[in-house]
Enzyme design. Structure first.
Site, PDB file in Angstrom:
ATOM      1  N   GLY A 119       0.830  -1.214   0.000  1.00  0.00           N
ATOM      2  CA  GLY A 119       0.000   0.000   0.000  1.00  0.00           C
ATOM      3  C   GLY A 119       0.858   1.256   0.000  1.00  0.00           C
ATOM      4  O   GLY A 119       0.692   2.158  -0.835  1.00  0.00           O
ATOM      5  N   THR A 120       1.816   1.295   0.894  1.00  0.00           N
ATOM      6  CA  THR A 120       2.723   2.447   1.030  1.00  0.00           C
ATOM      7  C   THR A 120       3.539   2.647  -0.246  1.00  0.00           C
ATOM      8  O   THR A 120       3.716   3.766  -0.737  1.00  0.00           O
ATOM      9  CB  THR A 120       3.688   2.195   2.214  1.00  0.00           C
ATOM     10  N   THR A 140       7.302  -5.761   5.649  1.00  0.00           N
ATOM     11  CA  THR A 140       6.078  -6.390   6.128  1.00  0.00           C
ATOM     12  C   THR A 140       6.390  -7.736   6.756  1.00  0.00           C
ATOM     13  O   THR A 140       7.263  -8.465   6.274  1.00  0.00           O
ATOM     14  CB  THR A 140       5.008  -6.616   5.035  1.00  0.00           C
ATOM     15  N   ASP A 142       4.415 -10.059   6.530  1.00  0.00           N
ATOM     16  CA  ASP A 142       3.778 -11.044   5.648  1.00  0.00           C
ATOM     17  C   ASP A 142       4.725 -11.600   4.572  1.00  0.00           C
ATOM     18  O   ASP A 142       4.430 -12.625   3.967  1.00  0.00           O
ATOM     19  CB  ASP A 142       2.569 -10.427   4.934  1.00  0.00           C
ATOM     20  N   MET A 184      -0.636 -14.522  11.151  1.00  0.00           N
ATOM     21  CA  MET A 184      -0.926 -13.462  10.180  1.00  0.00           C
ATOM     22  C   MET A 184      -0.442 -13.841   8.780  1.00  0.00           C
ATOM     23  O   MET A 184       0.100 -14.923   8.567  1.00  0.00           O
ATOM     24  CB  MET A 184      -0.257 -12.161  10.625  1.00  0.00           C
ATOM     25  N   GLY A 185      -0.599 -12.901   7.849  1.00  0.00           N
ATOM     26  CA  GLY A 185      -0.084 -13.133   6.498  1.00  0.00           C
ATOM     27  C   GLY A 185      -0.977 -12.639   5.376  1.00  0.00           C
ATOM     28  O   GLY A 185      -0.605 -12.703   4.215  1.00  0.00           O
ATOM     29  N   ARG A 186      -2.212 -12.230   5.722  1.00  0.00           N
ATOM     30  CA  ARG A 186      -3.196 -11.829   4.691  1.00  0.00           C
ATOM     31  C   ARG A 186      -3.355 -12.937   3.647  1.00  0.00           C
ATOM     32  O   ARG A 186      -3.602 -14.062   4.008  1.00  0.00           O
ATOM     33  CB  ARG A 186      -2.808 -10.497   4.043  1.00  0.00           C
ATOM     34  N   GLU A 237      -4.227 -16.851   8.604  1.00  0.00           N
ATOM     35  CA  GLU A 237      -5.510 -16.135   8.759  1.00  0.00           C
ATOM     36  C   GLU A 237      -6.302 -16.055   7.448  1.00  0.00           C
ATOM     37  O   GLU A 237      -7.520 -15.899   7.458  1.00  0.00           O
ATOM     38  CB  GLU A 237      -5.260 -14.722   9.288  1.00  0.00           C
ATOM     39  N   ARG A 281      -8.882 -26.620  20.886  1.00  0.00           N
ATOM     40  CA  ARG A 281      -8.697 -25.220  21.303  1.00  0.00           C
ATOM     41  C   ARG A 281      -7.999 -24.466  20.170  1.00  0.00           C
ATOM     42  O   ARG A 281      -7.258 -25.055  19.381  1.00  0.00           O
ATOM     43  CB  ARG A 281      -7.814 -25.126  22.545  1.00  0.00           C
TER      44      ARG A 281
HETATM   45  O1  F6P Z   1       0.112  -6.710   6.687  1.00  0.00           O
HETATM   46  C1  F6P Z   1       0.538  -6.927   7.972  1.00  0.00           C
HETATM   47  C2  F6P Z   1      -0.592  -7.423   8.848  1.00  0.00           C
HETATM   48  O2  F6P Z   1      -0.057  -7.687  10.138  1.00  0.00           O
HETATM   49  C3  F6P Z   1      -1.355  -8.633   8.322  1.00  0.00           C
HETATM   50  O3  F6P Z   1      -0.673  -9.847   8.503  1.00  0.00           O
HETATM   51  C4  F6P Z   1      -2.636  -8.514   9.100  1.00  0.00           C
HETATM   52  O4  F6P Z   1      -3.685  -9.149   8.393  1.00  0.00           O
HETATM   53  C5  F6P Z   1      -2.856  -7.023   9.152  1.00  0.00           C
HETATM   54  O5  F6P Z   1      -1.585  -6.427   8.986  1.00  0.00           O
HETATM   55  C6  F6P Z   1      -3.464  -6.530  10.448  1.00  0.00           C
HETATM   56  O6  F6P Z   1      -3.684  -5.160  10.350  1.00  0.00           O
HETATM   57  P1  F6P Z   1      -4.077  -4.209  11.564  1.00  0.00           P
HETATM   58  O7  F6P Z   1      -2.810  -3.835  12.272  1.00  0.00           O
HETATM   59  O8  F6P Z   1      -4.749  -3.062  10.930  1.00  0.00           O
HETATM   60  O9  F6P Z   1      -4.982  -4.994  12.473  1.00  0.00           O
END
Ligand code: F6P
Length: 363
Positions: A119-120, A140, A142, A184-186, A237, A281
């Site tokens: 994005g940046t 990142t 990710d 995380m990881g989008r 995620e 869990r």
């Molecule tokens: O892009 C980095 C990240 O940590 C992703 O892995 C995660 O989905 C997202 O940012 C979370 O964003 P925020 O800090 O807005 O909750």
């Protein structure tokens, strides 16, 4: 003699361990090696719009190498080309890039270093098309930025996630449970893949490989038959079942990418409990992966990228980001930002190795 340059640096988008290593390297090298002046822009592109900045001297960046976060602050809501403005009680989106560029001119900035994710760097690219001298540094957790093999922050996130898998291992084994760790990881499964392999996860689910829940349940039952009464699942995620959708936790107002993923491990865990009869869990690791001190690897990578960025400026290479390819630092045109996220290839050697060891990828 030419006049020493005046450069600015900003960090934008989600924070990430290693940002301070980049700020430190850029500032120190620019001053020490080339005699430049350095201005730190506060809170990412927001600081460009509203003239929030401060001069950075060597003393300002001393002692920050091991600090998480960013001393400059950041935001993931300041898209200069689609900025939310209140008009007659309504939110409208405006292109405020000229306001930001005017502030850069007022500050007499020769080059802007933009440290951030896709994005940046997309905004950096647009600024560069409007004539601003820009150099990008990809970041990142990710690890999904196009044009570079690795981003700083990733190693730290993997380290924390792998420790999470280790810690869940003992409790899963003691209680004979299914334990899901959501990372995380989008859209990219890099963190899940690396942390899953590092922690010896039995099942690793990544967005690039849609899962079939019946196959996962079958795998778990077969483990049981072989005497393994617990199973550890590392879940990105962004995973989705075959022909299904990702799990969205919330929508963020004004974000460049508004959907925030999260919660799939809970839903998946419930379904697996029903299918296998094994108590389950889940743990969502969340922002623990982004907070705190960077690993030595990320401090080094951040330092090298920052130092390279200053060399790009010195050589007049604008409109590029510093990429890493086969352990070499390379110039990557910012136009690469149009190509979307860098995903895990489904035939990645690490996936092949893990499969050969019996790891289930849900397919
Ligand atoms: O892009 C980095 C990240 O940590 C992703 O892995 C995660 O989905 C997202 O940012 C979370 O964003 P925020 O800090 O807005 O909750």
């Amino acid at each position: 003699m030419t006049k020493p340059k005046r450069i600015a640096i900003l960090t934008s988008g989600g924070d990430c361990p290693g940002l301070n290593a980049v700020i430190r390297a850029v500032t120190k090298k620019a001053i020490h090696e080339y005699g430049y002046e350095v201005i730190g822009i506060r809170d990412g592109y927001e600081g460009l719009l509203f003239n929030k900045n401060r001069r950075l001297d060597e003393a300002d960046v001393s002692g920050i190498l091991n600090l998480g976060g960013t001393i400059l602050g950041t935001t993931n809501k300041a898209n200069l080309y689609k900025y939310p403005v209140e008009e007659k009680g309504q939110t409208v989106y405006q292109d405020l890039s000229l306001q930001a560029i005017a502030h850069l001119h007022q500050l007499k900035i020769d080059c802007l270093v933009c440290v951030g994710g896709d994005g940046t760097l997309s905004v950096a690219r647009q600024l560069s098309l409007q004539g601003v001298n820009v150099v990008g540094v990809p970041k990142t957790v990710d690890n999904d930025v196009q044009g570079t093999d690795i981003t700083f922050g990733f190693d730290t996130a993997v380290h924390i996630a792998a420790e999470g898998v280790d810690r869940l291992h003992t409790t899963a084994e003691s209680h004979h449970r299914l334990m899901l760790l959501e990372v995380m990881g989008r859209k990219a499964g890099w963190i899940a893949l690396y942390a899953g392999v590092a922690g010896g996860g039995d099942v690793i689910l990544i967005p690039e490989i849609p899962y079939d829940i019946n196959k996962i349940a079958e795998y778990i039952k077969n483990r049981r038959k072989r005497g393994k009464k617990f199973t550890l699942l590392v879940v990105s995620e962004g995973v989705a079942p075959i022909n299904g959708n990702v799990t969205i936790q919330r929508m963020v107002k004004d974000g460049v990418e508004p959907a925030r993923l999260g919660g799939v491990s809970f839903l998946l865990g419930q379904d697996l409990e029903k299918l296998t009869g094994i108590e389950t869990r889940n743990v969502v690791l969340g922002h623990l992966q982004r907070g705190g001190s960077p690993t030595a690897f990320d401090r080094i990578l951040g330092t090298q990228l920052g130092a390279q960025a200053v060399d790009f400026i010195h050589q007049g290479f604008y409109g590029f980001m510093v990429g890493v390819k086969s352990n070499q630092f390379i110039k990557v045109p910012l136009s690469i930002m149009g190509q979307g996220s860098r995903l895990v290839p489904v035939d990645h050697p690490l996936i092949k190795d893990a499969r050969a060891l019996g790891t289930c990828f849900g397919d």
